[in-house]
Each structure stands twice: as C-alpha cells, then as structure tokens.
Scaffold this motif. Structure first.
Motif, mmCIF file in Angstrom:
data_model
loop_
_atom_site.group_PDB
_atom_site.id
_atom_site.type_symbol
_atom_site.label_atom_id
_atom_site.label_comp_id
_atom_site.label_asym_id
_atom_site.label_seq_id
_atom_site.Cartn_x
_atom_site.Cartn_y
_atom_site.Cartn_z
ATOM 1 N N PRO A 1 -34.641 20.131 12.537
ATOM 2 C CA PRO A 1 -34.095 19.841 13.871
ATOM 3 C C PRO A 1 -33.242 18.571 13.892
ATOM 4 N N LYS A 2 -33.669 17.545 13.174
ATOM 5 C CA LYS A 2 -32.901 16.299 13.098
ATOM 6 C C LYS A 2 -31.566 16.544 12.387
ATOM 7 N N MET A 3 -31.579 17.345 11.316
ATOM 8 C CA MET A 3 -30.349 17.672 10.597
ATOM 9 C C MET A 3 -29.383 18.418 11.513
ATOM 10 N N HIS A 4 -29.909 19.337 12.284
ATOM 11 C CA HIS A 4 -29.074 20.122 13.202
ATOM 12 C C HIS A 4 -28.425 19.207 14.242
ATOM 13 N N LYS A 5 -29.224 18.340 14.844
ATOM 14 C CA LYS A 5 -28.721 17.431 15.873
ATOM 15 C C LYS A 5 -27.705 16.450 15.294
ATOM 16 N N LEU A 6 -28.045 15.824 14.169
ATOM 17 C CA LEU A 6 -27.146 14.825 13.590
ATOM 18 C C LEU A 6 -25.865 15.443 13.058
ATOM 19 N N SER A 7 -25.930 16.667 12.524
ATOM 20 C CA SER A 7 -24.704 17.290 12.027
ATOM 21 C C SER A 7 -23.762 17.598 13.188
ATOM 22 N N ALA A 8 -24.320 18.015 14.326
ATOM 23 C CA ALA A 8 -23.485 18.244 15.507
ATOM 24 C C ALA A 8 -22.870 16.935 15.987
ATOM 25 N N GLN A 9 -23.644 15.869 15.942
ATOM 26 C CA GLN A 9 -23.152 14.548 16.363
ATOM 27 C C GLN A 9 -22.046 14.066 15.425
ATOM 28 N N ILE A 10 -22.252 14.224 14.127
ATOM 29 C CA ILE A 10 -21.244 13.807 13.145
ATOM 30 C C ILE A 10 -19.959 14.606 13.337
ATOM 31 N N ALA A 11 -20.096 15.911 13.566
ATOM 32 C CA ALA A 11 -18.910 16.746 13.789
ATOM 33 C C ALA A 11 -18.152 16.290 15.026
ATOM 34 N N ALA A 12 -18.896 16.019 16.107
ATOM 35 C CA ALA A 12 -18.254 15.590 17.353
ATOM 36 C C ALA A 12 -17.565 14.239 17.192
ATOM 37 N N GLU A 13 -18.231 13.292 16.542
ATOM 38 C CA GLU A 13 -17.672 11.951 16.367
ATOM 39 C C GLU A 13 -16.441 11.936 15.480
ATOM 40 N N ASN A 14 -16.360 12.898 14.563
ATOM 41 C CA ASN A 14 -15.256 12.925 13.604
ATOM 42 C C ASN A 14 -14.235 14.014 13.892
ATOM 43 N N GLY A 15 -14.408 14.704 15.021
ATOM 44 C CA GLY A 15 -13.461 15.756 15.387
ATOM 45 C C GLY A 15 -13.400 16.896 14.387
ATOM 46 N N LEU A 16 -14.540 17.231 13.803
ATOM 47 C CA LEU A 16 -14.572 18.279 12.783
ATOM 48 C C LEU A 16 -14.743 19.656 13.420
ATOM 49 N N PRO A 17 -13.767 20.529 13.256
ATOM 50 C CA PRO A 17 -13.924 21.885 13.784
ATOM 51 C C PRO A 17 -14.806 22.696 12.841
ATOM 52 N N PRO A 18 -15.418 23.754 13.318
ATOM 53 C CA PRO A 18 -16.228 24.600 12.428
ATOM 54 C C PRO A 18 -15.340 25.226 11.347
ATOM 55 N N VAL A 19 -15.677 25.015 10.087
ATOM 56 C CA VAL A 19 -14.891 25.604 9.002
ATOM 57 C C VAL A 19 -15.150 27.097 8.876
ATOM 58 N N CYS A 20 -16.239 27.548 9.449
ATOM 59 C CA CYS A 20 -16.586 28.967 9.359
ATOM 60 C C CYS A 20 -16.049 29.746 10.547
ATOM 61 N N GLY A 21 -15.351 29.079 11.438
ATOM 62 C CA GLY A 21 -14.823 29.753 12.609
ATOM 63 C C GLY A 21 -15.859 29.926 13.699
ATOM 64 N N GLY A 22 -17.120 29.601 13.394
ATOM 65 C CA GLY A 22 -18.190 29.661 14.377
ATOM 66 C C GLY A 22 -18.550 31.056 14.836
ATOM 67 N N HIS A 23 -18.168 32.073 14.075
ATOM 68 C CA HIS A 23 -18.404 33.439 14.534
ATOM 69 C C HIS A 23 -19.137 34.330 13.535
ATOM 70 N N HIS A 24 -19.640 33.775 12.444
ATOM 71 C CA HIS A 24 -20.383 34.604 11.508
ATOM 72 C C HIS A 24 -21.480 33.801 10.830
ATOM 73 N N ASP A 25 -22.347 34.473 10.124
ATOM 74 C CA ASP A 25 -23.477 33.853 9.452
ATOM 75 C C ASP A 25 -22.986 33.152 8.176
ATOM 76 N N PRO A 26 -23.060 31.815 8.101
ATOM 77 C CA PRO A 26 -22.540 31.097 6.934
ATOM 78 C C PRO A 26 -23.371 31.287 5.673
ATOM 79 N N LEU A 27 -24.546 31.896 5.795
ATOM 80 C CA LEU A 27 -25.396 32.064 4.621
ATOM 81 C C LEU A 27 -25.248 33.439 3.982
ATOM 82 N N HIS A 28 -24.367 34.265 4.524
ATOM 83 C CA HIS A 28 -24.175 35.601 3.940
ATOM 84 C C HIS A 28 -22.712 35.947 3.816
#
Length: 90
Positions: A63-90
């Motif tokens: 849960p901490k990784m999930h929250k902090l990764s979202a925070q890091i993305a927001a602070e650095n203007g990082l868009p989802p590299v996966c397009g945010g529309h599919h399962d990145p693990l498959h």
C-alpha cells in the motif's frame, strides 16, 4: 558503507539497468518479472523463517508503494507508460 548508502547504490544500479534496456509500454511486465526473479534468487539461501519475514514485509509495504509511486508520478509529471488501460503484468 551503511544500509542507506547500500540501498541508494542498489537503487541506482537497478534504475540504470532498466534505463539501458529502454523498456516500451508492453515491456514493463518483463521488468517486474525480472525483479521478482532477483528477489527469489536472493531469498533462496535463506531459512524459511527469514523468507517469510521478507515476504511479509514486502506485502505490508505494497500500500505504501502504491501511494508513494502515485505521489512521485504526480510530482514529476510522469504519464502512465502503459497507457493506463491494460494489465502491466501480462
């Protein structure tokens, strides 16, 4: 070298290795598969109790990784590299 310095050194080495392979959106599952394999390799020589402690700590930190990764993305203007529309693990 203290633990903090070792963590920073490992973080740099892992980040550099990922950057050098220039992953594309569809490759991110390979990075997580590789990281999982590295964890398993380094856990293999440990006793079952230590393996359990490590995996319990990892699960507890998700849960901490999930929250902090979202925070890091927001602070650095990082868009989802996966397009945010599919399962990145498959």
């Amino acid at each position: 070298m203290d633990d903090s310095a070792k963590v920073q050194q490992l973080k740099y080495a892992i980040s550099k290795a990922i950057d050098e392979c220039e992953p594309e959106a569809d490759d991110w599952h390979l990075i997580f598969t590789a990281l999982t394999s590295v964890f398993m390799f380094h856990m293999a020589p440990l006793c079952p109790d230590c393996r359990s402690k490590i995996t319990d700590a990892l699960k507890a930190n998700i849960p901490k990784m999930h929250k902090l990764s979202a925070q890091i993305a927001a602070e650095n203007g990082l868009p989802p590299v996966c397009g945010g529309h599919h399962d990145p693990l498959h």
